[in-house]
Design an enzyme around this catalytic site. Sequence first.
Site, PDB file in Angstrom:
ATOM      1  N   LYS A 279       0.836  -1.199   0.000  1.00 19.31           N
ATOM      2  CA  LYS A 279       0.000   0.000   0.000  1.00 19.31           C
ATOM      3  C   LYS A 279       0.875   1.255   0.000  1.00 19.31           C
ATOM      4  O   LYS A 279       2.034   1.212   0.423  1.00 19.31           O
ATOM      5  CB  LYS A 279      -0.882   0.025   1.260  1.00 19.31           C
ATOM      6  CG  LYS A 279      -1.979  -1.017   1.301  1.00 19.31           C
ATOM      7  CD  LYS A 279      -2.765  -0.888   2.595  1.00 19.31           C
ATOM      8  CE  LYS A 279      -3.870  -1.930   2.684  1.00 19.31           C
ATOM      9  NZ  LYS A 279      -4.966  -1.664   1.735  1.00 19.31           N
ATOM     10  N   ARG A 353     -10.729 -11.149   1.302  1.00 16.22           N
ATOM     11  CA  ARG A 353     -11.595 -12.198   0.735  1.00 16.22           C
ATOM     12  C   ARG A 353     -10.935 -13.575   0.798  1.00 16.22           C
ATOM     13  O   ARG A 353     -11.619 -14.593   0.865  1.00 16.22           O
ATOM     14  CB  ARG A 353     -11.969 -11.818  -0.700  1.00 16.22           C
ATOM     15  CG  ARG A 353     -10.814 -11.771  -1.669  1.00 16.22           C
ATOM     16  CD  ARG A 353     -11.115 -10.903  -2.879  1.00 16.22           C
ATOM     17  NE  ARG A 353     -11.128  -9.490  -2.529  1.00 16.22           N
ATOM     18  CZ  ARG A 353     -11.405  -8.507  -3.403  1.00 16.22           C
ATOM     19  NH1 ARG A 353     -11.718  -8.810  -4.651  1.00 16.22           N
ATOM     20  NH2 ARG A 353     -11.395  -7.250  -3.020  1.00 16.22           N
TER      21      ARG A 353
END
Length: 495
Positions: A279, A353
């Site tokens: 990130k 996920r």
Amino acid sequence: MKYSAKNTALSQIDSNIILAVFEDGELSPTAMQFDQLSQGYLTRLIQVGEVSGKQGQVLILRDIPNCQAQRIFIVGCGKKDKITERQYKQIIQKTIQTILETQASEVVSFLNEIELKNRDIHWNIRFAIETIEASHYQFDTFKSKKTDASLVLDRFIFNVPTELQQNALQAISYAQAIALGVKYAKDIANCPPNVCNPTYLAEQAQSLAKHSNLINVQVLGEKEMAELNMFSYLAVSQGSANEAKMSVIEYRNHPDKNAKPIVLVGKGLTFDAGGISLKPADSMDEMKYDMCGAASVFGVMYALATLQLPLNVIGVLAGCENLPDGNSYRPGDILTTMSGLTVEVLNTDAEGRLVLCDALTYVERFNPELVIDVATLTGACVVALGQHNSGLIATDGKLAEKLLNAAEETTDKAWRLPLSEEYQEQLKSNFADLANIGGRWGGAITAGAFLANFTKNYPWAHLDIAGTAWLQGTNKGATGRPVSLLTQFLINQSK
């Protein structure tokens, strides 16, 4: 704060009183009584312009004729017939702020006389308490100088008619349990990642068993997860020195011991640097909040046990970290999930996920009535809905409707997103059963569509709280959402 409901004559109250007034000189029923008791004192203040009734004005009166009260807080509420829930919240916040400045220790409130469309006194009282507790919240655990507790209001009394006492007391009970659940969810989420790692999260889960004898907790480490073939979940954790841990919190209080449980699954990434798909550095500190789904499930389980609702509920906190390391999983890796489906990793920052898919497969063993997962899953949801509504995706229309009803009841808002077969096309991979991302468009929906592949054996809903779980700027910190929504959902299910 101690809350209670009483019916005391205005002339007999000797502490502090809160009264509502409105624009255009309109008075609440008890404000009218006060005006008569004080021989028109309030009317004269309105006539000379001291009291406008406009929202945001709070006037403090002392030494009033024929009145024993130490202080009277005259609270402006705006137009009587146009007060919204948001304005009601602002009225409560402004009132509490003013009261705290006076260092009053006890107040008797008549603000429950404010009328809101489609809301009753139960809602007014409950929402007021939740607002007050949120206004009081301080997270100073890691500060050398703590908040001065002596400045905190100690007793808050709702003055209600005798025939509404039981309704008011139930509202207080619900509100206090939910407010505590929200507080503990905030505390866990605000904790720094060098303290709140997956082991710490598991320890918090285990503490719930001490809170209630209706709760049992099991913690699965990496060895147990490997034995269950939860290799997607474990791949995310490969780059971290902290072991992944999944906490299973079982609450059983249904009259029918064999009743199917409701299952809540919370994403618990105690820190998410993105892994190899790193990130940006800007605001990366906020990625300690990537476990807000798990924190909210913890808060709900606490509130549930406090209320002792007649339900069977299982809460799962899926804890791990996603960090870059020589052992981290990579873009291009193909993972085998617990379900047997394979997933091609195209971006290691779409890790939530990959954790949730195995957790959602794991909970099949409980033969659930329904499953709801809660996750700070996608930035795309923030782009789509902003910071006011959580995203809702569901395979079951009735379940979605019940969650939306609970959201409306609590003002813990949610908005349903579509889930149709077309979105599965974006998840196709040339090398595996699924890709872990679906391209640029509809990212919040394709993330939900990915999870739907692992929920075919039960009714399922997904709450994406990436935009609602925490605030930025001067009010930076966890919100505790959607504890209120989910607890209300469980209350409704228990009826």
